[in-house]
Write a protein that holds these residues in place. Sequence first.
Motif, PDB file in Angstrom:
ATOM      1  N   ALA A 160      11.523  -2.657  -3.153  1.00  0.00           N
ATOM      2  CA  ALA A 160      12.288  -2.587  -2.119  1.00  0.00           C
ATOM      3  C   ALA A 160      12.673  -1.459  -1.501  1.00  0.00           C
ATOM      4  CB  ALA A 160      13.802  -3.473  -2.845  1.00  0.00           C
ATOM      5  N   LEU A 161      12.605  -0.358  -2.332  1.00  0.00           N
ATOM      6  CA  LEU A 161      12.980   0.890  -1.849  1.00  0.00           C
ATOM      7  C   LEU A 161      11.635   1.373  -0.938  1.00  0.00           C
ATOM      8  CD1 LEU A 161      14.779   3.471  -2.230  1.00  0.00           C
ATOM      9  CD2 LEU A 161      13.440   4.307  -3.918  1.00  0.00           C
ATOM     10  N   ALA A 162      10.389   1.165  -1.459  1.00  0.00           N
ATOM     11  CA  ALA A 162       9.174   1.460  -0.664  1.00  0.00           C
ATOM     12  C   ALA A 162       9.257   0.912   0.782  1.00  0.00           C
ATOM     13  CB  ALA A 162       8.113   1.255  -1.541  1.00  0.00           C
ATOM     14  N   ARG A 163       9.679  -0.560   0.625  1.00  0.00           N
ATOM     15  CA  ARG A 163       9.684  -1.146   1.835  1.00  0.00           C
ATOM     16  C   ARG A 163      10.719  -0.538   2.915  1.00  0.00           C
ATOM     17  NH1 ARG A 163       9.157  -6.359  -0.942  1.00  0.00           N
ATOM     18  NH2 ARG A 163       6.942  -6.879  -1.095  1.00  0.00           N
ATOM     19  N   MET A 164      11.914   0.132   2.318  1.00  0.00           N
ATOM     20  CA  MET A 164      12.720   0.633   3.509  1.00  0.00           C
ATOM     21  C   MET A 164      12.304   1.703   4.255  1.00  0.00           C
ATOM     22  SD  MET A 164      15.984   0.812   1.252  1.00  0.00           S
ATOM     23  CE  MET A 164      16.738  -0.438   0.277  1.00  0.00           C
ATOM     24  N   SER A 165      11.015   2.164   3.891  1.00  0.00           N
ATOM     25  CA  SER A 165      10.440   3.426   4.783  1.00  0.00           C
ATOM     26  C   SER A 165       9.732   2.707   5.632  1.00  0.00           C
ATOM     27  CB  SER A 165       9.458   3.982   3.732  1.00  0.00           C
ATOM     28  OG  SER A 165       8.334   3.161   3.278  1.00  0.00           O
ATOM     29  N   LEU A 166       9.624   1.558   5.923  1.00  0.00           N
ATOM     30  CA  LEU A 166       9.062   0.912   6.995  1.00  0.00           C
ATOM     31  C   LEU A 166       9.651   0.181   8.533  1.00  0.00           C
ATOM     32  CD1 LEU A 166       6.615  -1.790   5.158  1.00  0.00           C
ATOM     33  CD2 LEU A 166       5.975   0.470   6.166  1.00  0.00           C
ATOM     34  N   THR A 167      11.214   0.367   7.816  1.00  0.00           N
ATOM     35  CA  THR A 167      11.860  -0.209   8.946  1.00  0.00           C
ATOM     36  C   THR A 167      12.646   1.004   9.576  1.00  0.00           C
ATOM     37  OG1 THR A 167      13.806  -0.166   7.319  1.00  0.00           O
ATOM     38  CG2 THR A 167      13.057  -2.127   7.821  1.00  0.00           C
ATOM     39  N   VAL A 168      12.829   0.998  11.321  1.00  0.00           N
ATOM     40  CA  VAL A 168      13.047   1.912  11.850  1.00  0.00           C
ATOM     41  C   VAL A 168      14.527   2.412  11.648  1.00  0.00           C
ATOM     42  CG1 VAL A 168      13.301   2.927  14.260  1.00  0.00           C
ATOM     43  CG2 VAL A 168      11.677   1.160  13.843  1.00  0.00           C
ATOM     44  N   GLN A 169      15.252   1.497  11.487  1.00  0.00           N
ATOM     45  CA  GLN A 169      16.881   1.889  11.358  1.00  0.00           C
ATOM     46  C   GLN A 169      17.052   1.755   9.772  1.00  0.00           C
ATOM     47  OE1 GLN A 169      19.729   2.375  12.940  1.00  0.00           O
ATOM     48  NE2 GLN A 169      18.486   2.770  14.947  1.00  0.00           N
ATOM     49  N   ILE A 170      17.310   2.979   9.035  1.00  0.00           N
ATOM     50  CA  ILE A 170      17.331   3.025   7.762  1.00  0.00           C
ATOM     51  C   ILE A 170      19.029   2.865   7.512  1.00  0.00           C
ATOM     52  CG2 ILE A 170      15.285   4.089   6.898  1.00  0.00           C
ATOM     53  CD1 ILE A 170      16.804   6.650   6.838  1.00  0.00           C
ATOM     54  N   ASP A 171      19.225   2.263   6.319  1.00  0.00           N
ATOM     55  CA  ASP A 171      20.559   1.872   5.762  1.00  0.00           C
ATOM     56  C   ASP A 171      20.624   3.122   4.634  1.00  0.00           C
ATOM     57  OD1 ASP A 171      22.817   1.101   4.891  1.00  0.00           O
ATOM     58  OD2 ASP A 171      22.518  -0.982   4.570  1.00  0.00           O
ATOM     59  N   ASN A 172      21.419   4.064   4.728  1.00  0.00           N
ATOM     60  CA  ASN A 172      21.561   5.063   3.783  1.00  0.00           C
ATOM     61  C   ASN A 172      22.186   4.359   2.453  1.00  0.00           C
ATOM     62  OD1 ASN A 172      20.338   7.384   4.596  1.00  0.00           O
ATOM     63  ND2 ASN A 172      21.989   7.870   5.925  1.00  0.00           N
ATOM     64  N   ILE A 173      23.001   3.559   2.746  1.00  0.00           N
ATOM     65  CA  ILE A 173      23.882   3.127   1.490  1.00  0.00           C
ATOM     66  C   ILE A 173      23.130   2.241   0.577  1.00  0.00           C
ATOM     67  CG2 ILE A 173      25.934   1.503   0.868  1.00  0.00           C
ATOM     68  CD1 ILE A 173      26.941   2.334   3.490  1.00  0.00           C
ATOM     69  N   GLU A 174      22.168   1.458   1.283  1.00  0.00           N
ATOM     70  CA  GLU A 174      21.273   0.689   0.628  1.00  0.00           C
ATOM     71  C   GLU A 174      20.105   1.484  -0.307  1.00  0.00           C
ATOM     72  OE1 GLU A 174      20.171  -2.762  -0.020  1.00  0.00           O
ATOM     73  OE2 GLU A 174      22.198  -2.985   0.479  1.00  0.00           O
ATOM     74  N   ILE A 175      19.848   2.503   0.313  1.00  0.00           N
ATOM     75  CA  ILE A 175      18.928   3.599  -0.361  1.00  0.00           C
ATOM     76  C   ILE A 175      19.598   4.138  -1.621  1.00  0.00           C
ATOM     77  CG2 ILE A 175      17.782   5.799  -0.079  1.00  0.00           C
ATOM     78  CD1 ILE A 175      17.122   4.949   2.581  1.00  0.00           C
ATOM     79  N   TYR A 176      20.968   4.297  -1.283  1.00  0.00           N
ATOM     80  CA  TYR A 176      21.484   4.996  -2.491  1.00  0.00           C
ATOM     81  C   TYR A 176      21.680   4.167  -3.544  1.00  0.00           C
ATOM     82  CZ  TYR A 176      22.877   8.866   0.528  1.00  0.00           C
ATOM     83  OH  TYR A 176      22.887  10.202   1.295  1.00  0.00           O
ATOM     84  N   LYS A 177      21.931   3.011  -3.301  1.00  0.00           N
ATOM     85  CA  LYS A 177      22.311   1.867  -4.469  1.00  0.00           C
ATOM     86  C   LYS A 177      20.908   1.679  -5.167  1.00  0.00           C
ATOM     87  CE  LYS A 177      24.072  -2.357  -3.599  1.00  0.00           C
ATOM     88  NZ  LYS A 177      24.643  -3.525  -2.720  1.00  0.00           N
ATOM     89  N   ASN A 178      19.841   1.490  -4.416  1.00  0.00           N
ATOM     90  CA  ASN A 178      18.652   1.174  -5.092  1.00  0.00           C
ATOM     91  C   ASN A 178      18.187   2.524  -5.815  1.00  0.00           C
ATOM     92  OD1 ASN A 178      16.207  -0.475  -5.068  1.00  0.00           O
ATOM     93  ND2 ASN A 178      17.003  -0.987  -3.061  1.00  0.00           N
TER      94      ASN A 178
END
Lengths: 220, 226
Positions: free
Chosen positions: A177-195
């Motif tokens: 899930a964390l690695a897939r976030m690197s594919l989206t243009v708009q990143i959601d910082n809160i989601e990253i912190y949670k993960n």
Amino acid sequence: MQLLTEITYLMRKDIKLEWRQKYAFYGILLYVILVVFIAYLSFASVAAQTWVTLFWIIMLFTAVNTITKSFVQEGRSLQLYYYGIASPQSIVLSKMIYNTLLMLLISAITLVCYRYVLGFPLIHPWIFLLAVGLGSIGFSLTFTLMAAIASKVGNNMALMAILSLPVFIPMMLMLLALARMSLTVQIDNIEIYKNVLALVAFNAIDLGLAMILFPYLWRD
Amino acid sequence: MSFYFKNWWKYLSGVLIAYAIVMGFLIKVPALPVLNETIRNLFFHVPIWFAMMILLVISLVNGLKYLSTGNMKNDYLSVEMARVAIVFGLLGFATGTLWANYTWGSVSDWLVKDPKVLGSMLGMLVYFAYFVLRGSINNEEQRAKISAVYNVFGFAMFFIFIWITPRLTDSLHPGNGGNPGFNAYDMDSKLRLVFYPAVIGYTLLGIWIGSILFRMRLINEKFEND
């Protein structure tokens, strides 16, 4: 302080051993390169989502293969010797730190090979690298204890996989899930912190359990 | 007479389970959208899994006791309780999938996608690995020690998979991911009158089966050693 000196000595010993018997490391390296090459031959070109997933599957099996070897090199008499000179906590911690470093190195090499044969679709590589770092720690923390168990049962490779894969799947899903976030243009910082927080917590639990349980395994 | 006094809890378990099954089908349940009559699964699926958790805790405690004392009896009790717990887990899984089939829709939508379902599958895989691990060690004391270590690790993972990760992500399961648990449903707490007896009944049944298996194992070991 004693723990720290013990850990540094044991780690230096592990690194020296690896350096003298380079074939084990080269074996893993060859394995990774071959797997990446097979992935390239079978896919030719991959979608971004598949690129991320495939990388993590390769890393998962490489980690199982690499970390199983943690307790093989030393025979019973040598283990008895370590039992006399060091505390079990420092033995397991030194193995974990050493395995983390090894996994980081192998992930870096895999990523470079992977990038050359299958392209580089990441938009935010730093998130992916963060996942690789946390993943290396996670692999080594979870699998070191399992390797210790498997080494008591005659280093059964299949057993190692059976024991460690079910306990690792949730962390694998979080890493993906964390690695897939690197594919989206708009990143959601809160989601990253949670993960990241969830992964760190999971690693902490694994570490705590290993520290408590390893002394029982060690004592024969 | 003393026989009946000593075994009162076995009768109690039978009575409670019979009560829970009969009342589970007969009691008037609140009519809710989507759930409708399937809410009755609260009297089957949930108590069976509660009983499974309690049995796993007993198994864990005995594993820990083995590690600290080295008494083989604790090891036998630990493995037999885990065995019964996994059978309960499979029963709970079956009743759960039956329920989800009516409320969550097509199996492919949730079977491996819902974190709670996934977590319980993984948790059971961990315990299957525990049995495989036991099977692959011949030395009795080594087997007891190593499997106790894996039992502690496995229980911690099981607990995380079932109770923690589903709460962090979205799950369809009642009580997780913002879905109400049964607390929100029972306006007149009538459901509790059936639910808690069912939990006690299934737990006692599990302990009963486990203790029979434990005594069978003790006799077997005695014969093998003689």
